[in-house]
Design a protein around this motif. Structure first.
Motif, short mmCIF file in Angstrom:
data_model
loop_
_atom_site.label_atom_id
_atom_site.label_comp_id
_atom_site.label_asym_id
_atom_site.label_seq_id
_atom_site.Cartn_x
_atom_site.Cartn_y
_atom_site.Cartn_z
N PRO A 114 0.82 -1.21 0.00
CA PRO A 114 0.00 0.00 0.00
C PRO A 114 0.86 1.26 0.00
CG PRO A 114 0.06 -0.98 2.19
CD PRO A 114 0.76 -1.94 1.27
N ASN A 115 0.30 2.31 -0.56
CA ASN A 115 0.93 3.63 -0.47
C ASN A 115 -0.14 4.68 -0.67
OD1 ASN A 115 1.09 4.85 -3.42
ND2 ASN A 115 1.54 2.65 -3.58
N GLY A 116 0.11 5.88 -0.17
CA GLY A 116 -0.86 6.95 -0.32
C GLY A 116 -1.30 7.49 1.02
N ASP A 117 -2.46 8.14 1.02
CA ASP A 117 -2.99 8.77 2.24
C ASP A 117 -3.48 7.71 3.23
OD1 ASP A 117 -2.50 11.01 0.75
OD2 ASP A 117 -4.62 11.44 0.32
N ILE A 118 -3.52 8.12 4.50
CA ILE A 118 -4.03 7.25 5.56
C ILE A 118 -5.27 7.89 6.16
CG2 ILE A 118 -3.57 6.30 7.85
CD1 ILE A 118 -0.64 6.09 7.06
N VAL A 119 -6.34 7.09 6.23
CA VAL A 119 -7.57 7.54 6.88
C VAL A 119 -7.83 6.61 8.06
CG1 VAL A 119 -10.05 7.87 6.65
CG2 VAL A 119 -8.54 8.41 4.73
N PHE A 120 -7.85 7.19 9.25
CA PHE A 120 -8.07 6.42 10.47
C PHE A 120 -9.36 6.92 11.11
CE2 PHE A 120 -7.68 5.04 14.79
CZ PHE A 120 -6.87 3.92 14.79
N SER A 121 -10.38 6.06 11.12
CA SER A 121 -11.68 6.46 11.66
C SER A 121 -12.24 5.31 12.49
CB SER A 121 -12.64 6.82 10.52
OG SER A 121 -13.89 7.23 11.04
N VAL A 122 -11.98 5.34 13.78
CA VAL A 122 -12.41 4.27 14.69
C VAL A 122 -13.40 4.85 15.69
CG1 VAL A 122 -11.68 2.67 16.49
CG2 VAL A 122 -10.30 2.94 14.43
N PHE B 245 -5.44 2.73 3.89
CA PHE B 245 -4.07 3.07 3.53
C PHE B 245 -4.02 3.10 2.01
CE2 PHE B 245 0.63 2.14 4.80
CZ PHE B 245 1.04 3.19 3.99
N GLY B 246 -3.97 4.28 1.45
CA GLY B 246 -4.07 4.40 0.00
C GLY B 246 -5.51 4.25 -0.44
N ASP B 247 -5.74 3.42 -1.45
CA ASP B 247 -7.07 3.29 -2.02
C ASP B 247 -7.93 2.20 -1.37
OD1 ASP B 247 -6.46 5.27 -3.90
OD2 ASP B 247 -5.55 3.81 -5.26
N TYR B 248 -7.35 1.44 -0.45
CA TYR B 248 -8.07 0.28 0.10
C TYR B 248 -8.00 0.27 1.63
CZ TYR B 248 -7.46 -1.32 -4.72
OH TYR B 248 -7.45 -1.40 -6.10
N PHE B 249 -8.97 -0.45 2.23
CA PHE B 249 -8.94 -0.69 3.66
C PHE B 249 -7.76 -1.63 3.96
CE2 PHE B 249 -13.58 -0.14 2.80
CZ PHE B 249 -13.68 1.12 3.36
N ILE B 250 -7.17 -1.48 5.15
CA ILE B 250 -5.95 -2.24 5.44
C ILE B 250 -6.18 -3.75 5.46
CG2 ILE B 250 -4.81 -0.37 6.68
CD1 ILE B 250 -5.60 -1.77 9.30
N LYS C 135 -2.85 -8.11 1.62
CA LYS C 135 -2.21 -9.24 2.29
C LYS C 135 -1.39 -8.71 3.45
CE LYS C 135 -1.93 -12.72 -1.35
NZ LYS C 135 -1.05 -13.63 -2.13
N LYS C 136 -1.40 -9.44 4.55
CA LYS C 136 -0.70 -8.97 5.74
C LYS C 136 0.77 -8.69 5.45
CE LYS C 136 -1.56 -12.27 8.62
NZ LYS C 136 -1.53 -13.06 9.87
N ILE C 137 1.40 -9.59 4.70
CA ILE C 137 2.82 -9.44 4.43
C ILE C 137 3.09 -8.17 3.64
CG2 ILE C 137 2.68 -10.88 2.35
CD1 ILE C 137 5.64 -10.66 4.81
N LYS C 138 2.18 -7.82 2.73
CA LYS C 138 2.37 -6.61 1.92
C LYS C 138 2.13 -5.35 2.75
CE LYS C 138 3.57 -8.59 -1.86
NZ LYS C 138 4.95 -8.40 -2.36
N LEU C 139 1.13 -5.41 3.62
CA LEU C 139 0.87 -4.26 4.50
C LEU C 139 2.08 -3.98 5.37
CD1 LEU C 139 -1.10 -2.17 5.79
CD2 LEU C 139 -1.74 -3.98 7.40
N ARG C 140 2.66 -5.03 5.93
CA ARG C 140 3.76 -4.84 6.86
C ARG C 140 5.08 -4.55 6.15
NH1 ARG C 140 1.34 -9.42 10.96
NH2 ARG C 140 -0.35 -8.07 11.71
N GLU C 141 5.17 -4.93 4.87
CA GLU C 141 6.35 -4.55 4.09
C GLU C 141 6.37 -3.05 3.84
OE1 GLU C 141 6.36 -6.81 0.52
OE2 GLU C 141 7.19 -8.62 1.44
#
Length: 585
Positions: free
Chosen positions: A332-340, A396-401, A405-411
């Motif tokens: 992932p790359n791009g803007d981060i939207v955190f809404s909890v 994170f970017g265009d998609y929900f986290i 894939k977990k490995i890609k998110l954490r990379e």
């Protein structure tokens, strides 16, 4: 026998090796029938004065050939059976390790490291013994015992065979009873070993703290108590285990008594020769091993069954956070939207976070401040997908986290936690952890960004200096900066520093932050800190209090509010003034 059924999947995998090994084991059992019969023939020939040097040489030659064949077959069946059991241990170790690597932090919060290590060592060894020694004793006791009984019945006397077997049902009943007791006691012994293992790991890891507080005696006493508990529970296992051999030997003794008594009667009646009786008792002697092996089998099976149950119980724990079907296989790359809206930790009733909403543009820096327990690190854990089950969304970017894939998110995320973990390896290997083949220039570049390069050059072996377990030979500030350098090796889209500059002085902190700002101009950074100087430059600062945002804005905006952030800032400025020797009027 249930443990063999549970291991059926493995026996199918190694079907060829087990079939070859068991076939050779059966041939050895057949070959073992020849010497007793030869001895009987030789005794009868001696009794009838028909034994000649030629016939004696023939019988001796036959025994030598049998011995050579048995030697070769024993060698190869051991390779097949015990070799395969090593593959089972390897399979289970890898399966456990893969399972451990998939589990979320809540799994490790509920279990001790020493207990997990006991599963991966002691329990696996017990299961391995079942697939090796257990298979051997089961098959060997059945085949050798079966062939011996058949030889006794069909080549000597079926009546005497039945008489000699009269005590055998008593052995089956007693060993079955011992086996049930053994299963329960061995499970307790394994649990006690896990406690001791955990205590050992914890004490060694915390030896500096123990010595600092002068608790060596108390810690040693606690270790001794656990060690005594292990001995006590294993002695209970040993007491039951020690009943097998005497019980079997006693029953075999009754069989010998019956065979000698009734054999003498049959010789007197003329229906059996002395050679036949000698051969029969030699065969009966061959039954001792299968009977003893049968007792050993219960021991091995119950140990293996108890251990396999513990391993299965661990493997049955579901992976709480896993990839969705058709998860996105890109970083992932791009803007981060955190809404909890709300989040509670598992088994907690109180909310850890509520009404936490912010947006962070790509390339911006977010600063998070607040008292201990205010929810700063919880925000980071949700970003890393260490926990789920919250009411709201995180993008994170265009998609929900959770769509990555977990490995890609954490990379895409370079995370430097509060608890800095360094491996017992060289400084170079710790920094280059993400890419062990990284060239020296790259490692030195990130070390310079983290302002640890000069310190490393002062070490005895420079970048080849071994840091010791968990970085024991380094200061807190050095460990923090090496951890930052390691995270920078990833070239992460998002760098998270979770109070990772607390152990460095203000000047070094300022230098590190300036370097990161210049080197990561187009990448996003999140910094949590108690020291406000670390986040003054941030594009957005949020102030956390009891799980929610109470203030939000830039440093200038928050200072104008003169609220909680302003009070924290003024207090820290006052503390710095006092530390420099200033006077408060």
């Amino acid at each position: 026998m249930k443990v063999f059924l549970k291991l059926g999947w493995f026996f199918k995998e190694r079907k060829k090796e087990y079939l070859i090994g068991l076939t050779m084991l059966a041939l050895v059992a057949v070959l073992n029938l020849i010497p007793p019969k030869v001895i009987g023939y030789v005794i009868d020939e001696i009794g009838s004065r028909k034994l000649t040097p030629g016939s004696l040489g023939k019988w001796v030659g036959l025994i030598v050939i049998v011995a050579i064949l048995a030697y070769m077959l024993r060698y190869y069946w051991r390779l097949m059976i015990f070799g395969s059991s090593n593959y089972l241990a390897k399979n289970l170790r890898e399966k456990l390790f893969r399972h451990f690597s998939k589990m979320s932090p809540s799994f490790y919060q509920q279990r001790r490291v020493g207990d997990l290590m006991a599963h991966a060592t002691n329990d696996i060894s017990a299961v391995q013994q079942t697939a090796g020694g257990g298979v051997l004793t089961l098959f060997d006791s059945v085949t050798t015992g079966g062939f011996v009984i058949i030889a006794m019945a069909f080549t000597i006397d079926w009546r005497l065979t039945l008489i000699a077997l009269i005590p055998m049902p008593l052995m089956a009943i007693s060993t079955s009873y011992y086996g049930k007791l053994l299963h329960l006691k061995f499970r307790d012994a394994q649990a006690a070993f896990s406690d001791l293992n955990d205590k050992t790991q914890e004490s060694i890891s915390g030896i500096k703290v123990i010595k600092t507080f002068g608790q060596q005696k108390e810690d040693t006493d606690d270790f001794t108590r656990l060690s005594n508990d292990v001995v006590e529970k294993n002695m209970k296992v040993a007491k039951i285990d020690s009943l097998f051999d005497p019980t079997i030997s006693l029953i075999i003794g009754f069989s010998f008594m019956l065979s000698l008594g009734f054999g003498a009667k049959f010789i007197h009646e003329g229906t059996m020769s002395i050679g036949d009786l000698v051969a029969f008792n030699t065969y009966l002697g061959l039954l001792v091993w299968p009977m003893l092996a049968f007792g050993m089998l219960f021991n091995i099976m119950e140990r293996g069954s108890a251990s396999y149950d513990r391993i299965e119980q661990l493997l049955s724990v579901p992976v709480q956070i896993d990839d969705k079907e058709q998860a996105i296989d890109t970083k992932p790359n791009g803007d981060i939207v955190f809404s909890v809206n709300d989040f509670k930790f598992p088994d907690d009733e109180a909310s850890a976070l509520y009404n936490v909403h912010f947006e962070l543009k790509q390339g911006q820096t977010l600063g998070i401040v607040g008292k201990t327990g205010s929810g700063k690190t919880t925000i980071l854990k949700l970003l890393l997908r260490e926990f789920e089950g919250f009411d709201g969304v995180i993008k994170f970017g265009d998609y929900f986290i959770d769509e990555y894939k977990k490995i890609k998110l954490r990379e895409a995320i370079g995370y430097v936690p509060q608890d800095h973990f360094l491996f017992s390896a060289s400084v170079y290997e710790n920094i280059a952890f993400i890419n062990p083949k990284a060239d020296k220039e790259t490692v030195e570049r990130v070390a310079k960004l983290a302002h640890i390069h000069v310190d490393i050059l002062r070490f005895t072996e420079g970048y080849d200096t071994i840091v010791g377990e968990r970085g024991v030979s380094l200061s807190g500030g050095q460990k923090q900066r090496i951890s930052i350098a390691r995270a920078l090796m990833m070239q992460p889209e998002l760098l998270i520093l979770d109070d990772s500059l607390s152990a460095v002085d203000a000047k070094t902190e300022e230098s590190i932050l300036k370097s990161l700002k210049e080197a990561r101009e187009d990448s996003t950074t999140i910094i949590t800190s108690h020291r406000l100087s670390a986040i003054e430059h941030a594009h957005l600062i949020i102030v956390m209090h009891e799980g929610t945002i109470v203030e939000k804005g830039t440093h200038e905006e928050l200072m104008e509010l003169q609220g909680r952030y302003y009070e924290m800032y003024q207090l820290q400025q006052l503390e710095q003034l006092v530390e420099k020797g200033g006077e408060v009027k």
